[in-house]
Design a protein around this motif. Sequence first.
Motif, PDB file in Angstrom:
ATOM      1  N   LEU A   8       0.818  -1.203   0.000  1.00 18.90           N
ATOM      2  CA  LEU A   8       0.000   0.000   0.000  1.00 18.90           C
ATOM      3  C   LEU A   8       0.843   1.239   0.000  1.00 18.90           C
ATOM      4  CD1 LEU A   8      -2.313  -1.352   2.717  1.00 18.90           C
ATOM      5  CD2 LEU A   8      -2.834  -1.163   0.301  1.00 18.90           C
ATOM      6  N   PRO A  68      -4.907  -9.160  13.833  1.00 12.72           N
ATOM      7  CA  PRO A  68      -5.647  -8.181  14.643  1.00 12.72           C
ATOM      8  C   PRO A  68      -5.270  -8.260  16.118  1.00 12.72           C
ATOM      9  CG  PRO A  68      -7.111  -9.241  13.102  1.00 12.72           C
ATOM     10  CD  PRO A  68      -5.793  -9.948  12.996  1.00 12.72           C
ATOM     11  N   ASP A  85      -8.889 -11.598   8.782  1.00 12.88           N
ATOM     12  CA  ASP A  85      -9.913 -10.676   9.260  1.00 12.88           C
ATOM     13  C   ASP A  85     -10.653 -11.276  10.446  1.00 12.88           C
ATOM     14  OD1 ASP A  85     -11.258 -12.640   7.965  1.00 12.88           O
ATOM     15  OD2 ASP A  85     -12.451 -11.328   6.691  1.00 12.88           O
ATOM     16  N   PHE A 111       0.035  -1.797  17.433  1.00  9.83           N
ATOM     17  CA  PHE A 111      -0.641  -2.530  16.365  1.00  9.83           C
ATOM     18  C   PHE A 111      -0.453  -1.852  15.016  1.00  9.83           C
ATOM     19  CE2 PHE A 111      -4.657  -3.372  13.974  1.00  9.83           C
ATOM     20  CZ  PHE A 111      -4.355  -4.686  13.675  1.00  9.83           C
ATOM     21  N   SER A 115      -3.855  -4.687   7.079  1.00  9.96           N
ATOM     22  CA  SER A 115      -3.668  -4.742   5.628  1.00  9.96           C
ATOM     23  C   SER A 115      -2.284  -4.248   5.212  1.00  9.96           C
ATOM     24  CB  SER A 115      -4.762  -3.916   4.947  1.00  9.96           C
ATOM     25  OG  SER A 115      -4.785  -2.621   5.487  1.00  9.96           O
TER      26      SER A 115
ATOM     27  N   THR B 509      -9.722 -14.064  -2.825  1.00  7.94           N
ATOM     28  CA  THR B 509     -11.023 -13.773  -2.211  1.00  7.94           C
ATOM     29  C   THR B 509     -11.044 -12.367  -1.611  1.00  7.94           C
ATOM     30  OG1 THR B 509     -11.009 -16.075  -1.566  1.00  7.94           O
ATOM     31  CG2 THR B 509     -12.743 -14.720  -0.632  1.00  7.94           C
ATOM     32  N   VAL B 511     -11.489  -9.419   0.799  1.00  9.35           N
ATOM     33  CA  VAL B 511     -11.447  -9.197   2.249  1.00  9.35           C
ATOM     34  C   VAL B 511     -11.923  -7.758   2.452  1.00  9.35           C
ATOM     35  CG1 VAL B 511     -10.032  -9.180   4.332  1.00  9.35           C
ATOM     36  CG2 VAL B 511      -9.503 -10.780   2.482  1.00  9.35           C
ATOM     37  N   ALA B 513     -13.143  -5.925   4.923  1.00  5.19           N
ATOM     38  CA  ALA B 513     -12.813  -5.109   6.088  1.00  5.19           C
ATOM     39  C   ALA B 513     -11.763  -5.815   6.931  1.00  5.19           C
ATOM     40  CB  ALA B 513     -14.066  -4.845   6.917  1.00  5.19           C
ATOM     41  N   VAL B 514     -10.973  -5.039   7.623  1.00  5.61           N
ATOM     42  CA  VAL B 514      -9.980  -5.584   8.555  1.00  5.61           C
ATOM     43  C   VAL B 514     -10.174  -4.895   9.902  1.00  5.61           C
ATOM     44  CG1 VAL B 514      -8.292  -6.210   6.789  1.00  5.61           C
ATOM     45  CG2 VAL B 514      -8.230  -3.929   7.785  1.00  5.61           C
ATOM     46  N   LYS B 515      -9.680  -5.556  10.920  1.00  2.00           N
ATOM     47  CA  LYS B 515      -9.902  -5.043  12.266  1.00  2.00           C
ATOM     48  C   LYS B 515      -8.880  -3.951  12.603  1.00  2.00           C
ATOM     49  CE  LYS B 515     -11.719  -7.458  16.174  1.00  2.00           C
ATOM     50  NZ  LYS B 515     -11.712  -8.683  16.955  1.00  2.00           N
ATOM     51  N   ASP B 516      -9.336  -2.901  13.263  1.00  2.00           N
ATOM     52  CA  ASP B 516      -8.373  -1.883  13.690  1.00  2.00           C
ATOM     53  C   ASP B 516      -7.988  -2.126  15.145  1.00  2.00           C
ATOM     54  OD1 ASP B 516     -10.348  -0.911  15.348  1.00  2.00           O
ATOM     55  OD2 ASP B 516     -10.643   0.967  14.246  1.00  2.00           O
ATOM     56  N   TYR B 521     -14.161  -3.121  12.727  1.00  2.00           N
ATOM     57  CA  TYR B 521     -13.806  -3.465  11.357  1.00  2.00           C
ATOM     58  C   TYR B 521     -13.882  -2.220  10.484  1.00  2.00           C
ATOM     59  CZ  TYR B 521     -13.164  -8.327  12.223  1.00  2.00           C
ATOM     60  OH  TYR B 521     -12.648  -9.510  12.673  1.00  2.00           O
ATOM     61  N   VAL B 522     -12.790  -1.976   9.779  1.00  2.03           N
ATOM     62  CA  VAL B 522     -12.701  -0.806   8.907  1.00  2.03           C
ATOM     63  C   VAL B 522     -12.378  -1.288   7.498  1.00  2.03           C
ATOM     64  CG1 VAL B 522     -11.957   0.718  10.776  1.00  2.03           C
ATOM     65  CG2 VAL B 522     -10.242  -0.526   9.453  1.00  2.03           C
ATOM     66  N   ASN B 524     -10.840  -2.314   4.133  1.00  2.00           N
ATOM     67  CA  ASN B 524      -9.505  -2.818   3.800  1.00  2.00           C
ATOM     68  C   ASN B 524      -8.887  -1.901   2.736  1.00  2.00           C
ATOM     69  OD1 ASN B 524      -7.252  -4.256   3.125  1.00  2.00           O
ATOM     70  ND2 ASN B 524      -8.311  -6.211   2.865  1.00  2.00           N
ATOM     71  N   GLU B 525      -7.827  -1.217   3.144  1.00  2.00           N
ATOM     72  CA  GLU B 525      -7.203  -0.219   2.270  1.00  2.00           C
ATOM     73  C   GLU B 525      -6.581  -0.846   1.023  1.00  2.00           C
ATOM     74  OE1 GLU B 525      -6.742   3.183   2.953  1.00  2.00           O
ATOM     75  OE2 GLU B 525      -7.837   3.176   4.855  1.00  2.00           O
ATOM     76  N   SER B 545     -17.441  -8.206  10.566  1.00  2.00           N
ATOM     77  CA  SER B 545     -16.329  -8.227   9.621  1.00  2.00           C
ATOM     78  C   SER B 545     -16.817  -8.399   8.192  1.00  2.00           C
ATOM     79  CB  SER B 545     -15.392  -9.385   9.966  1.00  2.00           C
ATOM     80  OG  SER B 545     -16.107 -10.607   9.943  1.00  2.00           O
ATOM     81  N   ASP B 546     -18.016  -8.894   8.027  1.00  2.00           N
ATOM     82  CA  ASP B 546     -18.512  -9.344   6.733  1.00  2.00           C
ATOM     83  C   ASP B 546     -20.011  -9.135   6.665  1.00  2.00           C
ATOM     84  OD1 ASP B 546     -16.228 -10.814   5.366  1.00  2.00           O
ATOM     85  OD2 ASP B 546     -16.190 -11.797   7.320  1.00  2.00           O
TER      86      ASP B 546
END
Lengths: 151, 594
Positions: A8, A68, A85, A111, A115, B509, B511, B513-516, B521-522, B524-525, B545-546
């Motif tokens: 990224l 996470p 995730d 943390f 991603s 596949t 994804v 959102a990812v966890k902050d 869940y935010v 996925n950049e 998350s989904d």
Amino acid sequence: MIGRRAVLGGLAVPLLAALPAGGAGAAEGARLRFDDLYVGDGILGMEFSPRTKELAGRRVTMRGYMAPPLKAEASFFVLTRNPVDLCPFCNSDADWPVDIVVVYPGREAEFVRNSVPIDVSGTLQVGPYRDPASGFHSRLRLTDAAFRALN
Amino acid sequence: MTAKTLRHLLTAACAAAALSTGLSAGGAAAQTVYPIDRADLLVGQKFDLKVEFAGVVDPAKAKVTIDGKDHAAVLGKAATFIEKEEGVNASALLLRDVALNMPGRHTVTATDGSSTATVTWTVYATGPRKAKNVVILIGDGLSVGHRTAARIMSKGIKEGKYFGKLAIDDMPHMALLGTSGVDSIVTDSANSAHAYTTGHKSSVNALGVYADRTRNSLDDPKVEIISEIVKRKLNMAVGIVSDAELQDATPASMAAHTRRRADKAEIAEMLYALKPEVLMGGGSAYFLPQSVAGSKRKDEKNLVEMFKADGYKVATTAADMTAAARDPKTTRLFGVYHPSNMDGHLDRAILKPDYARKYPNQPDLPEMAKAALDVLSRNPNGFVLMIEAGLIDKYSHPLDWERAVYDTIMLDKTTEVVKEFASRRGDTLVIVTPDHTHAISVVGTVDDNAKGEEMREKVGVYEKAGYPNYVDADRDGYPDSPDVSKRLYVTIGDYPDHYETWRPKMEGTFVPAVKDKDGNYVANEAYKSVPGAVFVAGNLPREASDGVHAADDALLTAMGPGSEQIHGFMENVDVFKVMANALGLGARSPRKQP
């Protein structure tokens, strides 16, 4: 096209635990890739690869993703091949990918968004180990580790 | 709110509703009785009777009657009184492994001396056996949107008419199913599959049990599973086939008794204990001892070796499986093709990302169905076979609808295999059904060549949608690529924060959102820089998350002896009754053959 494993740009992620001097992506010790860790297809079990065995006890650098957040009191984090995730302690810990590496940072870790790929350098420990505080089971660890986000 | 609190509120609410409609109910619902009110029990189906009292009660005053008679006289043994359940400051009565053999309505009354709870159970018999075999195909999460997209992409459509029907379209009987559970209008794959395999409604995450109040997930009151009944009564064969982990909810519903579907190591042992004649899918990690790298067990049990010792042929590749199934001496087959979930059709056969290339020898679900039918047919007493296309759901959760639709097509090709078997023989009930649904809809097309700077301007609706331009040059029924210039626009109605990219995820596949670091869940950049991607704010709680399941009805289709009972709207538990009726499991003298 950019996929889940893309590097990224433009994220404001602080350098967390400084790696030894060197340019971006500088590595300490031999580079060890997730693909190199095991031999065997994994269906009826995997074995540590000759390279993993050879590097046991030595400083290596691996690239992966920080899973996470662990419980606040955990003294380690989990390095995964791909971003995951799932919440480690919400789900059964059996839901982890099979090829995770547990990282014990040499100092307190912040943390890194899941991603963002990170490079981790540490001493490779090979073989089963149960974290005494959490009971978390691992087969591969990087101890006294430092890491940096690749952004 | 905890699930337990919710359940007690629901119990109270149901009692209030029953009173207000004058249907039934004793005094205050101080006791919870399992099986629950309005449970239907197949004649002779084993179950555990449990009464949970609200507080610690005097054992001399705790009484359970059935139709006014002491329960011990009716059930043949007396319940055990537990003064204080573990972790609960309250008493219970527990009686395991009993059955009722008298068809009709039965009133069960539980009292602690001061308050009384009353529930009604209906015990039903069946007619004589009509079917030798039953095959139930479950499209996990299969919704009408998946089905429509699969028909468009697999069969093609022009001027409003399709060029062909799906195999699941072309079956004589159809019903809408209600999939809600004891604790919620929206359920999960454990509880919904449990409804099919036991005929009882239970709660989210529960398999083969009613969800009681104690913490232990393995002590909840059990109900007997169809696979256990057909083995016990008729010495039939049982097959369990899935492309998910075999310990995952749907396949587990054929063998497992646990409150918690995440008890995967225990579920692996329950699958072994059932001794199904065919067991094939993913999830090898839970069959291996912990000392083997790749194992997810916490003990040294090696279930692969245990299966081998019991005379199972063990297959780990498509070639092993086919060879074993072809051998007329093979009557027990254990096939495990992936450490966790197998890979879906789009990844395995077309895109081949690195994670799918790692396991290049996985069989296709239609091939697994064929092998299972070959092996199970060798049992002269018939068989019950569950086949799950588990990844339709696993791809729908992360909003990866293309992968879900490719696997819907794969389910359809599996149905073709089963229909061919059933049509040839005429003695097999075939049911194809979702277990629950997702909020997925086909709403138009996306045309890269349409005018407009933003991708949303390239979305065609109504007459501007026209038709997509998927190509199936090899005519295998799967589009050669999902990434065409004019593709379906499919929406999933509930989601976390994510980036909408308006195109299939060719590299792996989705994804979303990812966890902050705060546990939310935010988006996925990783998808932010896809050309045309836009941020979409989630419409679910940030802990999601989904995407999630929907309570929308599920569409079931069926053929073969016994399928004539399927019509209109049915509860999911009625599917168990249909299978039990077809096999005559509650007949006066069950015959081993139709």
